[in-house]
Write an enzyme that holds these catalytic residues in place. Structure first.
Site, PDB file in Angstrom:
ATOM      1  N   LYS A   1      -2.203  -8.256  11.964  1.00  0.00           N
ATOM      2  CA  LYS A   1      -1.915  -8.079  13.393  1.00  0.00           C
ATOM      3  C   LYS A   1      -2.777  -9.054  14.195  1.00  0.00           C
ATOM      4  CE  LYS A   1      -0.451  -3.258  13.243  1.00  0.00           C
ATOM      5  NZ  LYS A   1       0.898  -3.236  13.788  1.00  0.00           N
TER       6      LYS A   1
ATOM      7  N   ASP B   1      -2.075   7.600   3.640  1.00  0.00           N
ATOM      8  CA  ASP B   1      -1.121   6.647   4.220  1.00  0.00           C
ATOM      9  C   ASP B   1      -1.796   5.694   5.211  1.00  0.00           C
ATOM     10  OD1 ASP B   1       1.600   5.697   4.721  1.00  0.00           O
ATOM     11  OD2 ASP B   1       1.459   6.694   6.673  1.00  0.00           O
TER      12      ASP B   1
ATOM     13  N   LYS C   1       0.824  -1.189   0.000  1.00  0.00           N
ATOM     14  CA  LYS C   1       0.000   0.000   0.000  1.00  0.00           C
ATOM     15  C   LYS C   1       0.872   1.259   0.000  1.00  0.00           C
ATOM     16  CE  LYS C   1      -0.366   2.216   3.461  1.00  0.00           C
ATOM     17  NZ  LYS C   1       0.782   2.659   4.266  1.00  0.00           N
TER      18      LYS C   1
ATOM     19  N   GLU D   1       0.584   7.375  16.661  1.00  0.00           N
ATOM     20  CA  GLU D   1       2.009   7.023  16.641  1.00  0.00           C
ATOM     21  C   GLU D   1       2.807   8.128  17.323  1.00  0.00           C
ATOM     22  OE1 GLU D   1       3.337   4.882  12.889  1.00  0.00           O
ATOM     23  OE2 GLU D   1       1.976   6.390  12.108  1.00  0.00           O
TER      24      GLU D   1
ATOM     25  N   HIS E   1      -5.473   1.166   6.469  1.00  0.00           N
ATOM     26  CA  HIS E   1      -5.522   0.529   7.790  1.00  0.00           C
ATOM     27  C   HIS E   1      -6.813   0.844   8.563  1.00  0.00           C
ATOM     28  CE1 HIS E   1      -1.453  -0.328   6.835  1.00  0.00           C
ATOM     29  NE2 HIS E   1      -0.891   0.744   7.335  1.00  0.00           N
TER      30      HIS E   1
ATOM     31  N   LYS F   1       0.853  11.244  13.480  1.00  0.00           N
ATOM     32  CA  LYS F   1       2.246  11.013  13.874  1.00  0.00           C
ATOM     33  C   LYS F   1       2.610  12.025  14.948  1.00  0.00           C
ATOM     34  CE  LYS F   1       3.834   8.712   9.748  1.00  0.00           C
ATOM     35  NZ  LYS F   1       3.903   7.348  10.283  1.00  0.00           N
TER      36      LYS F   1
HETATM   37  C1  BG6 Z   1       2.434   2.073   7.478  1.00  0.00           C
HETATM   38  C2  BG6 Z   1       2.491   3.556   7.241  1.00  0.00           C
HETATM   39  O1  BG6 Z   1       1.551   1.468   6.580  1.00  0.00           O
HETATM   40  O2  BG6 Z   1       1.979   1.841   8.803  1.00  0.00           O
HETATM   41  C3  BG6 Z   1       3.411   4.220   8.238  1.00  0.00           C
HETATM   42  O3  BG6 Z   1       2.963   3.794   5.919  1.00  0.00           O
HETATM   43  C4  BG6 Z   1       3.001   3.860   9.652  1.00  0.00           C
HETATM   44  O4  BG6 Z   1       3.403   5.625   8.064  1.00  0.00           O
HETATM   45  C5  BG6 Z   1       2.848   2.356   9.802  1.00  0.00           C
HETATM   46  O5  BG6 Z   1       3.999   4.327  10.523  1.00  0.00           O
HETATM   47  C6  BG6 Z   1       2.249   2.011  11.152  1.00  0.00           C
HETATM   48  O6  BG6 Z   1       2.282   0.630  11.329  1.00  0.00           O
HETATM   49  P1  BG6 Z   1       2.391  -0.012  12.780  1.00  0.00           P
HETATM   50  O7  BG6 Z   1       2.354  -1.482  12.518  1.00  0.00           O
HETATM   51  O8  BG6 Z   1       3.695   0.463  13.352  1.00  0.00           O
HETATM   52  O9  BG6 Z   1       1.225   0.484  13.537  1.00  0.00           O
END
Ligand code: BG6
Length: 517
Positions: A204, A257, A170, A238, A262, A362
């Site tokens: 996950k 993103d 993705k 995050e 997600h 973020k």
């Molecule tokens: C990715 C994004 O798909 O998922 C990132 O491109 C993001 O920007 C990441 O940091 C987050 O994944 P996880 O598994 O750390 O929650």
């Protein structure tokens, strides 16, 4: 890394304790994984460490191979040294052991290749030669603009056989038009069952546990609708910034993103109807119905129903961190959002009239991904001195990460005489306390599912396009009404407008700071 240094790392690892998980024996046929974008961040941070774990745990045939492919001029030896470096950086020491590392590195090869030109394709063919009985996976960890061209090159080079599959990282495209074009181009070369559009959130453990919670228990389903649930929040917060991915991120922003894939996929699993069977197409059919039933956010509604944000300098984990505009690779007047929150609905019988709030960003206050299901208050209080509003309504919190688990907030009687006093108490199910074993990274499961040919946890073409169809008016609205991202200080919960958006509905975000493990 020179050979001696590589040897030193292997020797150091020999002293580290092995993970201590019983080897289970191969669960998938032998494979060759060709990773385009073989020197990229995702490959070193996630793909190779996850493949290493599957080798170490004995889940794959020892003859399986990994071939990194990229434009960088590098020998196979030098590539292996970089792989080892990545394993030591991205895996905890107790997950590495020298023997497994040596065996894993021995299966790794590298091909210098020009994805759009002619250089390197013969070398790739030579590297794959003789492994015709292997499942052949082409993992495209590259920019989506070259997914179609790479597939055509693979076809022209005669590298696709009946055991070949392609994995698309993705985001699939930049908008609906580019996503359709990519799906069309890749579809000219690979049949849909051989196309694996990855969304690692579906791999996950705790996201899959959502299926177990909803459909392996009879407790929740009778209440799982807008008559008993007041609203749902899905947060993926995050603490990291853009982490050297500025070039990509600045073009994408958080909506493309994170939300397009997600968050919407998680929303689908929360909201979908029970499939009659856990079979690939029935699950994907149900998810698609949710994406198609998402209440559209019209262009002119973006100011009321969405909030964009961009972080400024602040503090994260006790350390001063720069603002987004000062990160490497970001244009100084960038309008990309690093935070988005929005309010939507699912227009169907089960969810009519009930909001779903989504939020991701973020450099937020804490790293947490969770689904909060807020139930309605009791209809009437029988307790003297407590109105029905004073009885705190139940809340089910599904922790995706970290500290994966399920927490049910309920009212309970405080112990002791002197009247019946009530207070909220939490019933906790911690997955790590309950299942005392390692939680594999999402990619481990998904990478092997590709070899197995099981696309249940991957996105189908129509799902990706439906998600873009819903996202596009938001992007259009932001552009048309020139909605700039609102600044927020790194280390906070995003712009105050996000709090205001949910508070206008007399609700609040479930913000709990949790220690990172
Ligand atoms: C990715 C994004 O798909 O998922 C990132 O491109 C993001 O920007 C990441 O940091 C987050 O994944 P996880 O598994 O750390 O929650």
């Amino acid at each position: 890394m020179p050979d001696q240094a590589l040897q030193d790392v292997v020797t150091t690892l020999a002293a580290a304790a092995p993970i201590g998980q019983a080897k289970r024996g191969p669960t998938v046929p032998p494979f060759d994984y060709v990773i385009f974008g073989g020197t990229g961040d995702l490959t070193f941070r996630k793909l190779l460490p996850s493949l290493y774990a599957t080798f170490r745990d004995g889940l794959v045939e020892a003859s399986s191979r990994i071939i990194g492919a990229s434009r960088a001029a590098m020998s196979a030896e030098a590539y292996r040294a970089r792989v080892l470096e990545a394993l030591t950086r991205h895996l905890p020491a107790d997950e590495l052991d020298a023997e497994s590392c040596r065996a894993f590195l021995a299966q790794i090869d590298y091909v210098e290749l020009d994805a759009l030109g002619s250089g390197g394709w013969n070398a790739l063919a030579a590297a794959l030669d003789g492994d015709n009985d292997h499942v052949r996976v082409f993992y495209l960890a590259t920019s989506p603009d070259i997914f179609g061209p790479i597939c055509r090159q693979l076809q022209n080079a005669g590298l696709i056989n009946e055991k070949s599959r392609v994995v698309l990282e993705k985001p699939i495209g930049h908008d609906l038009g580019t996503a359709r074009q990519i799906n069309h181009d890749v579809g000219q070369v690979f049949a849909e069952p051989a196309i694996f559009r990855i969304d690692h959130y579906l791999g996950k453990e705790s996201v899959q546990n959502l299926l177990a919670l909803r459909f392996a228990n009879s407790l929740f389903d009778p209440l799982w609708n807008s008559r008993y649930i007041e609203h749902v929040q899905i947060t993926v917060a995050e603490t990291v910034g853009v982490e050297g991915r500025g070039g990509y991120y600045d073009r994408a922003g958080a909506l493309r993103d994170m939300v397009q894939n997600h968050l919407l996929q998680v929303l689908c699993l929360v909201a979908m109807e029970p499939p009659s069977y856990l079979a690939t197409e029935s699950v994907r059919d149900e998810k698609l119905k949710i994406l198609q039933a998402l209440g559209p956010i019209a262009r002119e509604e973006v100011l009321q129903r969405t909030v964009r944000g961009q972080y400024r300098a602040g503090v994260s984990h006790g350390k001063a961190v720069p603002g987004y505009l000062d990160e490497p690779g970001i244009s100084p007047d960038s309008q990309a959002e690093t935070f988005v929150s929005l309010k939507t609905e699912v227009h169907n019988w089960r969810w009519a009239g009930m909001p779903f709030y989504l939020r991701t960003g973020k450099r937020l206050a804490t790293k947490t991904s969770e689904i909060v299901v807020q139930f309605r208050p009791v209809p009437h209080s029988i307790f003297p001195g407590y109105s029905s509003q004073e009885l705190v309504p139940n809340k089910l919190v599904l922790r995706v990460q970290p500290n994966e688990g399920v927490h049910l907030h309920m009212m309970a009687k405080e112990p002791g005489p002197g009247g019946l006093r009530l207070r909220e108490a939490v019933l906790n199910l911690s997955f790590s306390d309950t299942f005392k074993q390692r939680f594999p990274d999402a990619y481990e499961r998904l990478l092997l599912d590709v070899v197995r040919g099981n696309p249940t946890l991957f996105m189908r073409r129509d799902e990706v396009e439906a998600a873009w169809r819903w996202i596009e008016p938001i992007l259009d609205g932001w552009r048309e009404f020139r909605v700039p991202p609102k600044p927020y200080v790194a280390g906070t919960w995003g712009p105050s407008a996000s709090v205001a958006m949910i508070e206008r509905d007399f609700r609040s975000w479930h913000d709990e700071v949790t220690p990172e493990r």
